[in-house]
Design a protein around this motif. Structure first.
Motif, PDB file in Angstrom:
ATOM      1  N   ILE A   1      28.362  31.086  40.496  1.00 50.06           N
ATOM      2  CA  ILE A   1      28.019  32.500  40.461  1.00 50.06           C
ATOM      3  C   ILE A   1      28.999  33.255  41.371  1.00 50.06           C
ATOM      4  N   ILE A   2      28.992  34.565  41.267  1.00 51.42           N
ATOM      5  CA  ILE A   2      29.819  35.380  42.157  1.00 51.42           C
ATOM      6  C   ILE A   2      29.301  35.197  43.583  1.00 51.42           C
ATOM      7  N   PRO A   3      30.161  34.916  44.556  1.00 53.59           N
ATOM      8  CA  PRO A   3      29.686  34.743  45.941  1.00 53.59           C
ATOM      9  C   PRO A   3      28.897  35.949  46.420  1.00 53.59           C
TER      10      PRO A   3
ATOM     11  N   GLY B   1      27.197  38.449  49.385  1.00 51.24           N
ATOM     12  CA  GLY B   1      27.578  39.013  50.679  1.00 51.24           C
ATOM     13  C   GLY B   1      29.013  39.478  50.763  1.00 51.24           C
ATOM     14  N   LEU B   2      29.613  39.859  49.637  1.00 53.46           N
ATOM     15  CA  LEU B   2      30.979  40.365  49.691  1.00 53.46           C
ATOM     16  C   LEU B   2      31.031  41.645  50.523  1.00 53.46           C
ATOM     17  N   PRO B   3      32.057  41.818  51.348  1.00 55.27           N
ATOM     18  CA  PRO B   3      32.115  43.014  52.199  1.00 55.27           C
ATOM     19  C   PRO B   3      32.305  44.285  51.387  1.00 55.27           C
ATOM     20  N   ALA B   4      31.824  45.385  51.911  1.00 57.67           N
ATOM     21  CA  ALA B   4      31.911  46.668  51.208  1.00 57.67           C
ATOM     22  C   ALA B   4      33.352  47.148  51.070  1.00 57.67           C
ATOM     23  N   SER B   5      34.261  46.629  51.887  1.00 57.20           N
ATOM     24  CA  SER B   5      35.656  47.082  51.862  1.00 57.20           C
ATOM     25  C   SER B   5      36.494  46.382  50.801  1.00 57.20           C
TER      26      SER B   5
ATOM     27  N   GLU C   1      29.222  31.097  35.382  1.00 55.63           N
ATOM     28  CA  GLU C   1      28.574  31.192  34.072  1.00 55.63           C
ATOM     29  C   GLU C   1      27.940  32.549  33.826  1.00 55.63           C
ATOM     30  N   GLU C   2      27.626  33.284  34.884  1.00 54.26           N
ATOM     31  CA  GLU C   2      26.960  34.569  34.684  1.00 54.26           C
ATOM     32  C   GLU C   2      27.362  35.563  35.764  1.00 54.26           C
ATOM     33  N   ILE C   3      27.146  36.841  35.434  1.00 52.27           N
ATOM     34  CA  ILE C   3      27.401  37.934  36.368  1.00 52.27           C
ATOM     35  C   ILE C   3      26.111  38.738  36.456  1.00 52.27           C
ATOM     36  N   THR C   4      25.456  38.663  37.583  1.00 48.11           N
ATOM     37  CA  THR C   4      24.137  39.281  37.741  1.00 48.11           C
ATOM     38  C   THR C   4      24.266  40.739  38.164  1.00 48.11           C
ATOM     39  N   GLU C   5      23.131  41.438  38.167  1.00 48.06           N
ATOM     40  CA  GLU C   5      23.123  42.860  38.495  1.00 48.06           C
ATOM     41  C   GLU C   5      23.425  43.133  39.963  1.00 48.06           C
ATOM     42  N   ILE C   6      23.189  42.155  40.835  1.00 46.68           N
ATOM     43  CA  ILE C   6      23.339  42.397  42.272  1.00 46.68           C
ATOM     44  C   ILE C   6      24.699  41.948  42.804  1.00 46.68           C
ATOM     45  N   CYS C   7      25.560  41.421  41.927  1.00 43.32           N
ATOM     46  CA  CYS C   7      26.832  40.864  42.413  1.00 43.32           C
ATOM     47  C   CYS C   7      27.696  41.893  43.124  1.00 43.32           C
ATOM     48  N   PHE C   8      27.770  43.103  42.565  1.00 44.95           N
ATOM     49  CA  PHE C   8      28.694  44.102  43.089  1.00 44.95           C
ATOM     50  C   PHE C   8      27.964  45.359  43.565  1.00 44.95           C
ATOM     51  N   ASN C   9      26.734  45.184  44.049  1.00 45.71           N
ATOM     52  CA  ASN C   9      25.942  46.329  44.486  1.00 45.71           C
ATOM     53  C   ASN C   9      26.575  47.070  45.658  1.00 45.71           C
TER      54      ASN C   9
ATOM     55  N   THR D   1      29.920  46.811  46.666  1.00 47.39           N
ATOM     56  CA  THR D   1      31.388  46.814  46.631  1.00 47.39           C
ATOM     57  C   THR D   1      31.873  48.026  45.839  1.00 47.39           C
ATOM     58  N   ARG D   2      31.688  49.200  46.381  1.00 50.27           N
ATOM     59  CA  ARG D   2      32.018  50.428  45.673  1.00 50.27           C
ATOM     60  C   ARG D   2      33.516  50.716  45.638  1.00 50.27           C
ATOM     61  N   LYS D   3      34.305  49.998  46.433  1.00 51.20           N
ATOM     62  CA  LYS D   3      35.751  50.216  46.440  1.00 51.20           C
ATOM     63  C   LYS D   3      36.499  49.217  45.563  1.00 51.20           C
ATOM     64  N   ILE D   4      35.797  48.293  44.959  1.00 55.66           N
ATOM     65  CA  ILE D   4      36.480  47.224  44.234  1.00 55.66           C
ATOM     66  C   ILE D   4      37.280  47.788  43.070  1.00 55.66           C
ATOM     67  N   ASN D   5      38.515  47.287  42.925  1.00 62.32           N
ATOM     68  CA  ASN D   5      39.450  47.825  41.948  1.00 62.32           C
ATOM     69  C   ASN D   5      39.895  46.784  40.926  1.00 62.32           C
ATOM     70  N   VAL D   6      39.992  45.520  41.336  1.00 61.57           N
ATOM     71  CA  VAL D   6      40.467  44.444  40.468  1.00 61.57           C
ATOM     72  C   VAL D   6      39.524  43.256  40.585  1.00 61.57           C
ATOM     73  N   ILE D   7      39.109  42.706  39.432  1.00 65.45           N
ATOM     74  CA  ILE D   7      38.304  41.484  39.383  1.00 65.45           C
ATOM     75  C   ILE D   7      38.960  40.529  38.398  1.00 65.45           C
ATOM     76  N   VAL D   8      39.294  39.323  38.872  1.00 62.47           N
ATOM     77  CA  VAL D   8      39.917  38.309  38.035  1.00 62.47           C
ATOM     78  C   VAL D   8      38.959  37.131  37.907  1.00 62.47           C
ATOM     79  N   LEU D   9      38.511  36.860  36.674  1.00 64.12           N
ATOM     80  CA  LEU D   9      37.530  35.798  36.406  1.00 64.12           C
ATOM     81  C   LEU D   9      38.014  34.877  35.289  1.00 64.12           C
ATOM     82  N   ARG D  10      39.302  34.761  35.121  1.00 61.33           N
ATOM     83  CA  ARG D  10      39.812  33.909  34.035  1.00 61.33           C
ATOM     84  C   ARG D  10      39.553  32.432  34.343  1.00 61.33           C
TER      85      ARG D  10
END
Length: 677
Positions: free
Chosen positions: A456-458, A460-464, A476-484, A486-495
């Motif tokens: 799963i997505i780790p 406690g990711l920092p807000a920055s 296998e999945e991306i839940t609703e709380i993964c990026f709650n 992380t409002r500055k996130i610009n790039v996500i690589v999940l290949r």
């Protein structure tokens, strides 16, 4: 006859005058003219080689990338090259652009204004999304024999030429030239001193005072120090040195207005056989305690000590407060004692990659005294945990390709200035990474956790966080709380994971306002995912099993999707229609649909007015109908520049002449080869 003689005599006078004027040109000026000619000739040769290596007409044209070409006068030209250099070779499709202003170099994002050295002789800068590289200019050496140390690009004097240890951290002043009259005086003084020494040795007894005086005399002689001079000799030498110093200052003032590269080239000429020199009498800077002695295989360049592949088994004991960078890559170092860096208190960059360092071998206070350390690289070692008590000044920490087993909430404590954290190629997962592990990282923007065992997505990711790389995991999945948070996130690589479109929660990232790039290549997607972020500009879906693009899937995006890559999937004609691209007609710039099962050109292509690049190669297309790609009535509104249709089943001779009328250059239309069935 007399007239002819007078004419020859007149020509002889003119030639002698010109020759004398040429001889009066200062030596430094002649050297500058020579270097200018050298730079011009090397630059013109580089232009010729660039033209010879240009891409041929039959080369596959792909999105244009700019690579700077550096010439010797530090000018910058932009050389245009295609991603594919040879016919039949597809591009790497590593096209995730990242945040605006950043540079993507071999899959790694470099921040704006970042500086790195891909090779020993090259320094690169990321400048507003462009990679600018510059070659190192080497200063001429004053020794007849030079060698180039491994890992360096500039020559240094060979060991056989160094008669005595040289203080590498303090550059000696160049010795002044001495006239012949001083040479004669020096020889006379030397003969008198030899006679005095001979008289001293002939004495049967010698007092301690005379012995000490003779020792001081000999030591001063060996160091080029002051000797006893004749009456008035010191005054004359001092006056001549002052006059010589004034002349040098006047020359330096005349050269201040010239270009920087010419100033670097104005080094003193090597000593010739007809030139006499003597040690300078000006005071030298006091050397540090103990002369810096580098181990075999190490070299010093400015403030960097480089010991790359030097077969070291331990960190060398060095005392050099001026050093700011230490490179120990590719050795056999297994431990780092507490006192390893006591003599290098001002280190800013430390590279310990590709060694055999183990966690038990690192002393608890090994890094504690490095109060200025900003970059630490420990890739390719045998660490099972992050070293303790790392300096709070760290901005970049790399521990890729190790054997990390866990990250607890104390592992990254006090690293509140850390911007980049790379932990690829370890044994990390959501089981052994504490949710509070990343909490202290208040400045973290760039996080790489690829090649681990996350499902799963780790948490406690920092807000920055701005860029997150999680390729080659087992997600296998991306839940609703993964990026709650992380409002500055610009790039996500999940290949290279195991994600299915129905395992992506509808609210996982749809409300993200800064998320512009997502890479979901090589997962288990059958449809283009719905509920994509509103701000998305780049969507990479290579190598899935996508059969359909749902209608209106891009309709909610603002300002609109610009790059869509769907190569190497299972798209067929019935998998998309006009509403599949609804919301992207005004914004889509690049569309990759190659290596699918299409039998015709998808509908709506001619309505994509912003489209620059279209790939439809390696499908099953048989016919290109009029106005499927170009609208004859609106050719002036089209921006299409590159079109790939090779490796289909198209009969090129049957294509109407006006089919590609909207494309500005026919050389950017690739139709050959075609399959025959």
């Amino acid at each position: 006859m007399k007239i002819a003689v007078l004419f020859c005599f007149f020509l002889l006078i003119i030639f002698q005058t010109d020759f004398g004027q040429n001889e009066e040109i200062p030596r430094k000026q002649r050297r500058k003219i020579y270097h200018r000619r050298l730079r011009k000739s090397s630059t013109s040769h580089k232009h010729r080689s660039n033209r010879q290596l240009g891409t041929p007409q039959t080369t596959i044209f792909t999105p244009v990338a700019r690579f700077p070409v550096v010439n010797f006068d530090y000018g910058m030209e932009e050389k245009f090259e295609s991603f594919s250099s040879f016919p039949g070779v597809e591009s790497s499709y590593n096209v995730l652009p990242g945040k605006k202003g950043h540079c993507l170099v071999k899959g790694i994002t470099m921040y704006n204004k970042a500086v790195w050295s891909p090779e020993p002789c090259t320094t690169c800068l990321c400048s507003d999304g462009r990679v600018l590289c510059d070659e190192t200019m080497c200063h001429p050496q004053r020794c007849p024999q030079t060698v180039i140390p491994e890992g360096e690009c500039c020559p240094v004097c060979s060991a056989t030429e160094q008669r005595e240890p040289t203080n590498l951290l303090h550059k000696q002043l160049p010795p002044p030239q001495v006239g012949m009259d001083q040479i004669v005086r020096k020889a006379a003084l030397q003969s008198e001193e030899d006679e005095a020494m001979k008289e001293d040795t002939e004495q049967k007894t010698e007092t301690p005072e005379s012995r000490n005086q003779r020792q001081l005399y000999s030591e001063g002689d060996s160091r080029g120090g002051d000797r006893k001079q004749r009456p008035g000799e010191e005054r004359r030498l001092a006056h001549q040195q002052q006059r010589q110093g004034r002349e040098e200052e006047e020359e330096e003032e005349e050269e201040e207005g010239e270009e920087d590269e010419e100033e670097e080239e104005d080094e003193e000429d090597p000593v010739r056989g007809d030139t006499f020199r003597m040690p300078s009498r000006s005071p030298l800077p006091a050397p540090p305690r103990g002369t810096l002695r580098l181990p075999s295989g190490c070299s010093l360049s400015y403030r960097t000590i480089s010991c790359i592949n030097a077969m070291l088994t331990q960190i060398p004991p060095l005392t050099a407060p001026q050093i700011t960078s230490l490179e120990l890559t590719g050795n056999s170092i297994a431990s780092i004692p507490d006192e390893a860096f006591n003599g290098l208190p001002n280190l800013e960059r430390l590279d310990l990659s590709k060694n055999n360092i183990t966690s038990p071998g690192i002393g608890p206070k090994a890094f504690k005294l490095l109060k200025k350390l900003t970059r630490l690289n420990m890739d390719g070692n045998n660490l099972i945990q992050i070293p303790s008590e790392l300096p709070s000044t760290l901005e970049e920490l790399k521990i890729n390709e190790n054997n990390l087993q866990a990250i607890d909430k104390e592992s990254l404590s006090d690293l509140y200035q850390l911007v980049t954290l790379e932990l690829e190629g370890n044994n990390l997962s959501e089981v052994n990474v504490d949710p509070l592990a990343f909490k202290p990282l208040k400045s973290l923007a760039y996080l790489r956790l690829g090649k681990n065992k996350f499902r799963i997505i780790p948490q406690g990711l920092p807000a920055s966080i701005e860029e997150l790389y999680l390729e080659n995991n087992q997600i296998e999945e991306i839940t609703e709380i993964c990026f709650n948070h992380t409002r500055k996130i610009n790039v996500i690589v999940l290949r290279y994971n195991k994600i299915e479109e129905n395992r992506i929660a509808p609210l996982a990232w749809i409300n993200q306002e800064n998320l512009e790039s997502i890479d979901l290549s090589y997962n288990k997607l059958y449809h283009v995912p719905s509920y994509l972020p509103k701000s998305l500009l780049h969507l990479v879906l290579l190598g899935n099993q996508i059969e359909r693009i749902p209608g209106y899937v891009f309709g909610h995006m603002e300002p609109g999707l610009e790059y869509l890559y769907l190569s190497f999937n299972k798209l067929a004609d019935d998998g998309m229609d006009r509403v599949s691209f609804y919301g992207a007609y005004h914004s889509l710039r690049e569309l990759f649909l190659d290596h699918n099962d299409l039998k015709s050109v998808p509908p709506g292509i001619q309505e994509m007015k912003a489209l620059h690049f279209l790939r439809l190669n390696n499908n099953k297309i048989r016919n290109i109908l009029p106005e499927e790609i170009c609208n004859a009535e609106e050719d002036d509104d089209s921006n299409l520049e590159h079109l790939h249709l090779e490796n289909n089943y198209i009969k090129i001779r049957e294509i109407p002449s006006y089919t590609f009328s909207c494309i500005r250059s026919y050389s950017s239309i690739v139709l050959k080869p075609q399959n025959i069935k």
